[in-house]
Design a protein around this motif. Structure first.
Motif, PDB file in Angstrom:
ATOM      1  N   ALA A 140      27.191  61.741  -4.730  1.00 39.36           N
ATOM      2  CA  ALA A 140      26.870  60.334  -5.021  1.00 39.36           C
ATOM      3  C   ALA A 140      27.324  60.028  -6.430  1.00 39.36           C
ATOM      4  CB  ALA A 140      25.368  60.128  -4.895  1.00 39.36           C
ATOM      5  N   LEU A 141      27.819  58.805  -6.663  1.00 40.06           N
ATOM      6  CA  LEU A 141      28.117  58.386  -8.025  1.00 40.06           C
ATOM      7  C   LEU A 141      27.368  57.108  -8.324  1.00 40.06           C
ATOM      8  CD1 LEU A 141      31.845  57.273  -8.414  1.00 40.06           C
ATOM      9  CD2 LEU A 141      30.724  57.444  -6.248  1.00 40.06           C
TER      10      LEU A 141
ATOM     11  N   TYR B 285      27.869  54.043  -8.268  1.00 37.12           N
ATOM     12  CA  TYR B 285      27.943  52.868  -7.391  1.00 37.12           C
ATOM     13  C   TYR B 285      28.439  53.203  -5.996  1.00 37.12           C
ATOM     14  CZ  TYR B 285      32.354  53.288  -9.986  1.00 37.12           C
ATOM     15  OH  TYR B 285      33.468  53.769 -10.618  1.00 37.12           O
ATOM     16  N   GLY B 286      28.158  54.414  -5.508  1.00 36.96           N
ATOM     17  CA  GLY B 286      28.569  54.719  -4.134  1.00 36.96           C
ATOM     18  C   GLY B 286      28.555  56.200  -3.837  1.00 36.96           C
ATOM     19  N   GLU B 287      29.349  56.578  -2.839  1.00 39.75           N
ATOM     20  CA  GLU B 287      29.457  57.982  -2.431  1.00 39.75           C
ATOM     21  C   GLU B 287      30.918  58.310  -2.235  1.00 39.75           C
ATOM     22  OE1 GLU B 287      27.299  58.603   1.149  1.00 39.75           O
ATOM     23  OE2 GLU B 287      25.379  58.092   0.206  1.00 39.75           O
ATOM     24  N   ALA B 288      31.256  59.585  -2.372  1.00 40.71           N
ATOM     25  CA  ALA B 288      32.645  59.990  -2.175  1.00 40.71           C
ATOM     26  C   ALA B 288      32.695  61.482  -1.865  1.00 40.71           C
ATOM     27  CB  ALA B 288      33.477  59.673  -3.417  1.00 40.71           C
ATOM     28  N   THR B 289      33.882  61.953  -1.489  1.00 43.50           N
ATOM     29  CA  THR B 289      34.109  63.376  -1.244  1.00 43.50           C
ATOM     30  C   THR B 289      35.332  63.798  -2.042  1.00 43.50           C
ATOM     31  OG1 THR B 289      33.198  63.177   0.984  1.00 43.50           O
ATOM     32  CG2 THR B 289      34.569  65.106   0.554  1.00 43.50           C
ATOM     33  N   LEU B 290      35.210  64.938  -2.722  1.00 40.02           N
ATOM     34  CA  LEU B 290      36.329  65.496  -3.496  1.00 40.02           C
ATOM     35  C   LEU B 290      36.879  66.721  -2.785  1.00 40.02           C
ATOM     36  CD1 LEU B 290      35.155  65.407  -7.221  1.00 40.02           C
ATOM     37  CD2 LEU B 290      36.829  63.922  -6.107  1.00 40.02           C
ATOM     38  N   ALA B 291      38.153  66.993  -3.036  1.00 34.43           N
ATOM     39  CA  ALA B 291      38.813  68.139  -2.397  1.00 34.43           C
ATOM     40  C   ALA B 291      39.728  68.833  -3.399  1.00 34.43           C
ATOM     41  CB  ALA B 291      39.642  67.653  -1.204  1.00 34.43           C
ATOM     42  N   ILE B 292      39.923  70.154  -3.153  1.00 36.73           N
ATOM     43  CA  ILE B 292      40.893  70.930  -3.933  1.00 36.73           C
ATOM     44  C   ILE B 292      41.655  71.825  -2.961  1.00 36.73           C
ATOM     45  CG2 ILE B 292      39.309  72.842  -4.477  1.00 36.73           C
ATOM     46  CD1 ILE B 292      40.540  72.800  -7.342  1.00 36.73           C
ATOM     47  N   GLN B 293      42.929  72.059  -3.246  1.00 33.86           N
ATOM     48  CA  GLN B 293      43.748  72.914  -2.367  1.00 33.86           C
ATOM     49  C   GLN B 293      43.422  74.383  -2.636  1.00 33.86           C
ATOM     50  OE1 GLN B 293      47.399  71.166  -3.855  1.00 33.86           O
ATOM     51  NE2 GLN B 293      47.949  70.524  -1.783  1.00 33.86           N
ATOM     52  N   THR B 294      43.175  75.138  -1.568  1.00 38.02           N
ATOM     53  CA  THR B 294      42.836  76.556  -1.744  1.00 38.02           C
ATOM     54  C   THR B 294      44.050  77.360  -2.217  1.00 38.02           C
ATOM     55  OG1 THR B 294      43.223  76.889   0.595  1.00 38.02           O
ATOM     56  CG2 THR B 294      40.942  76.562  -0.068  1.00 38.02           C
ATOM     57  N   GLU B 295      45.256  76.839  -1.990  1.00 37.63           N
ATOM     58  CA  GLU B 295      46.450  77.596  -2.414  1.00 37.63           C
ATOM     59  C   GLU B 295      46.716  77.503  -3.924  1.00 37.63           C
ATOM     60  OE1 GLU B 295      50.447  75.709  -1.439  1.00 37.63           O
ATOM     61  OE2 GLU B 295      49.073  74.422  -0.324  1.00 37.63           O
ATOM     62  N   ARG B 296      46.016  76.637  -4.630  1.00 38.32           N
ATOM     63  CA  ARG B 296      46.225  76.562  -6.083  1.00 38.32           C
ATOM     64  C   ARG B 296      45.718  77.857  -6.727  1.00 38.32           C
ATOM     65  NH1 ARG B 296      48.867  73.158  -4.564  1.00 38.32           N
ATOM     66  NH2 ARG B 296      50.329  74.667  -5.373  1.00 38.32           N
TER      67      ARG B 296
ATOM     68  N   LEU C 259      35.447  59.159 -17.420  1.00 36.92           N
ATOM     69  CA  LEU C 259      34.087  58.671 -17.689  1.00 36.92           C
ATOM     70  C   LEU C 259      33.039  59.564 -17.042  1.00 36.92           C
ATOM     71  CD1 LEU C 259      32.970  55.040 -17.836  1.00 36.92           C
ATOM     72  CD2 LEU C 259      31.728  56.550 -16.275  1.00 36.92           C
ATOM     73  N   LEU C 260      31.972  59.845 -17.781  1.00 34.12           N
ATOM     74  CA  LEU C 260      30.809  60.571 -17.260  1.00 34.12           C
ATOM     75  C   LEU C 260      29.655  59.589 -17.133  1.00 34.12           C
ATOM     76  CD1 LEU C 260      29.281  63.225 -16.567  1.00 34.12           C
ATOM     77  CD2 LEU C 260      28.835  63.467 -19.020  1.00 34.12           C
ATOM     78  N   ALA C 261      29.198  59.392 -15.895  1.00 35.17           N
ATOM     79  CA  ALA C 261      28.033  58.517 -15.665  1.00 35.17           C
ATOM     80  C   ALA C 261      26.897  59.396 -15.151  1.00 35.17           C
ATOM     81  CB  ALA C 261      28.409  57.396 -14.718  1.00 35.17           C
ATOM     82  N   THR C 262      26.647  59.434 -13.840  1.00 39.39           N
ATOM     83  CA  THR C 262      25.566  60.285 -13.317  1.00 39.39           C
ATOM     84  C   THR C 262      25.932  61.768 -13.337  1.00 39.39           C
ATOM     85  OG1 THR C 262      26.393  60.237 -11.047  1.00 39.39           O
ATOM     86  CG2 THR C 262      24.912  58.447 -11.707  1.00 39.39           C
ATOM     87  N   GLY C 263      27.217  62.065 -13.469  1.00 42.94           N
ATOM     88  CA  GLY C 263      27.664  63.455 -13.407  1.00 42.94           C
ATOM     89  C   GLY C 263      27.917  63.943 -11.987  1.00 42.94           C
ATOM     90  N   GLY C 264      27.714  63.066 -11.000  1.00 45.30           N
ATOM     91  CA  GLY C 264      27.923  63.468  -9.599  1.00 45.30           C
ATOM     92  C   GLY C 264      29.354  63.928  -9.347  1.00 45.30           C
ATOM     93  N   THR C 265      30.309  63.190  -9.885  1.00 44.63           N
ATOM     94  CA  THR C 265      31.718  63.530  -9.663  1.00 44.63           C
ATOM     95  C   THR C 265      32.063  64.884 -10.270  1.00 44.63           C
ATOM     96  OG1 THR C 265      32.254  61.174  -9.735  1.00 44.63           O
ATOM     97  CG2 THR C 265      34.093  62.723 -10.034  1.00 44.63           C
ATOM     98  N   VAL C 266      31.700  65.062 -11.546  1.00 41.28           N
ATOM     99  CA  VAL C 266      32.110  66.303 -12.223  1.00 41.28           C
ATOM    100  C   VAL C 266      31.335  67.491 -11.695  1.00 41.28           C
ATOM    101  CG1 VAL C 266      32.554  67.405 -14.427  1.00 41.28           C
ATOM    102  CG2 VAL C 266      32.644  64.980 -14.233  1.00 41.28           C
ATOM    103  N   SER C 267      30.057  67.303 -11.337  1.00 39.25           N
ATOM    104  CA  SER C 267      29.338  68.476 -10.812  1.00 39.25           C
ATOM    105  C   SER C 267      29.898  68.875  -9.451  1.00 39.25           C
ATOM    106  CB  SER C 267      27.822  68.277 -10.796  1.00 39.25           C
ATOM    107  OG  SER C 267      27.470  67.185 -10.040  1.00 39.25           O
ATOM    108  N   ALA C 268      30.352  67.920  -8.643  1.00 40.46           N
ATOM    109  CA  ALA C 268      31.013  68.279  -7.375  1.00 40.46           C
ATOM    110  C   ALA C 268      32.320  69.019  -7.653  1.00 40.46           C
ATOM    111  CB  ALA C 268      31.275  67.018  -6.552  1.00 40.46           C
TER     112      ALA C 268
END
Ligand code: PRP
Ligand code: ADE
Length: 171
Positions: A93-94, A96-107, A120-129
């Motif tokens: 959750a961030l 003003y909404g919700e989202a899903t983050l992804a990373i490639q396993t081959e990196r 920008l750091l707000a709730t920290g939801g994005t960076v903690s994910a």
């Protein structure tokens, strides 16, 4: 440098009750943008990272120039559905909404020291994910760097590693 005069405060965007901190004026002025990149690069260099991780989308504006300044690579953490191949994902959750983050396993992240960059750091939801994804692939987040931090939302309490922001606002 005081970046405050180069950050627009837009009331009621994208929803009532949210003040949006818009970094567009920083990007528009090359001297100010260069100063932001230089300061982020000096902060990142202290941690001797192996790689910079940039967060979709506004984080990318800063992650590549910082990685180039340190002569290291950058890896993208993106919103779900944007990266090809095998990925791992995490929803969050961030402000003003919700989202899903992804990373490639081959990196190539296993055993690496990572500095994360976002605008920008707000709730920290994005960076903690993003941190959870990075740790899942065997890397260590040594620091997270931001242009703006909204301190009243206490996002930094959710993060591991050091946290720095160029400009802070209570909300
Ligand atoms: O600390 P949080 O509450 O998680 O909020 C911060 C995040 O919100 C914004 O991104 P957004 O998801 O709006 O995406 P964008 O960069 O694609 O505009 C911003 O760029 C940060 O990534
Ligand atoms: N208030 C805000 N302004 C700009 N970006 C944001 N991301 C999360 N909260 C935000």
């Amino acid at each position: 440098m005081n970046f405050d005069q180069h950050i627009a405060k837009v009331p009621a965007f994208p929803k009532p009750g949210i003040t949006f901190y818009d970094i567009s004026p920083i990007l528009e002025d090359p001297a100010v943008a260069r100063q932001a990149v230089n300061t982020l690069s000096e902060l990142a260099a202290r941690y001797q990272p192996d790689v910079i991780i940039g967060l979709d989308a506004r984080g990318f504006l800063f992650s590549l120039p910082v990685a180039l300044a340190l002569d290291i690579g950058t890896i993208m953490v993106r919103k779900a559905g944007k990266l090809p191949g095998q990925v791992i994902e995490r929803s969050y959750a961030l402000e003003y909404g919700e989202a899903t983050l992804a990373i490639q396993t081959e990196r190539d992240l296993h055993g690496k020291r990572v500095v994360i960059i976002d605008d920008l750091l707000a709730t920290g939801g994005t960076v903690s994910a993003a941190q959870a994804l990075i740790e899942q692939v065997g890397a260590t987040v040594v620091a997270s760097l931001f242009v703006v931090e909204l301190t009243g939302l206490n996002g930094r309490a959710r993060l591991s590693g050091d946290v720095h922001a160029l400009q802070q606002y209570e909300f």
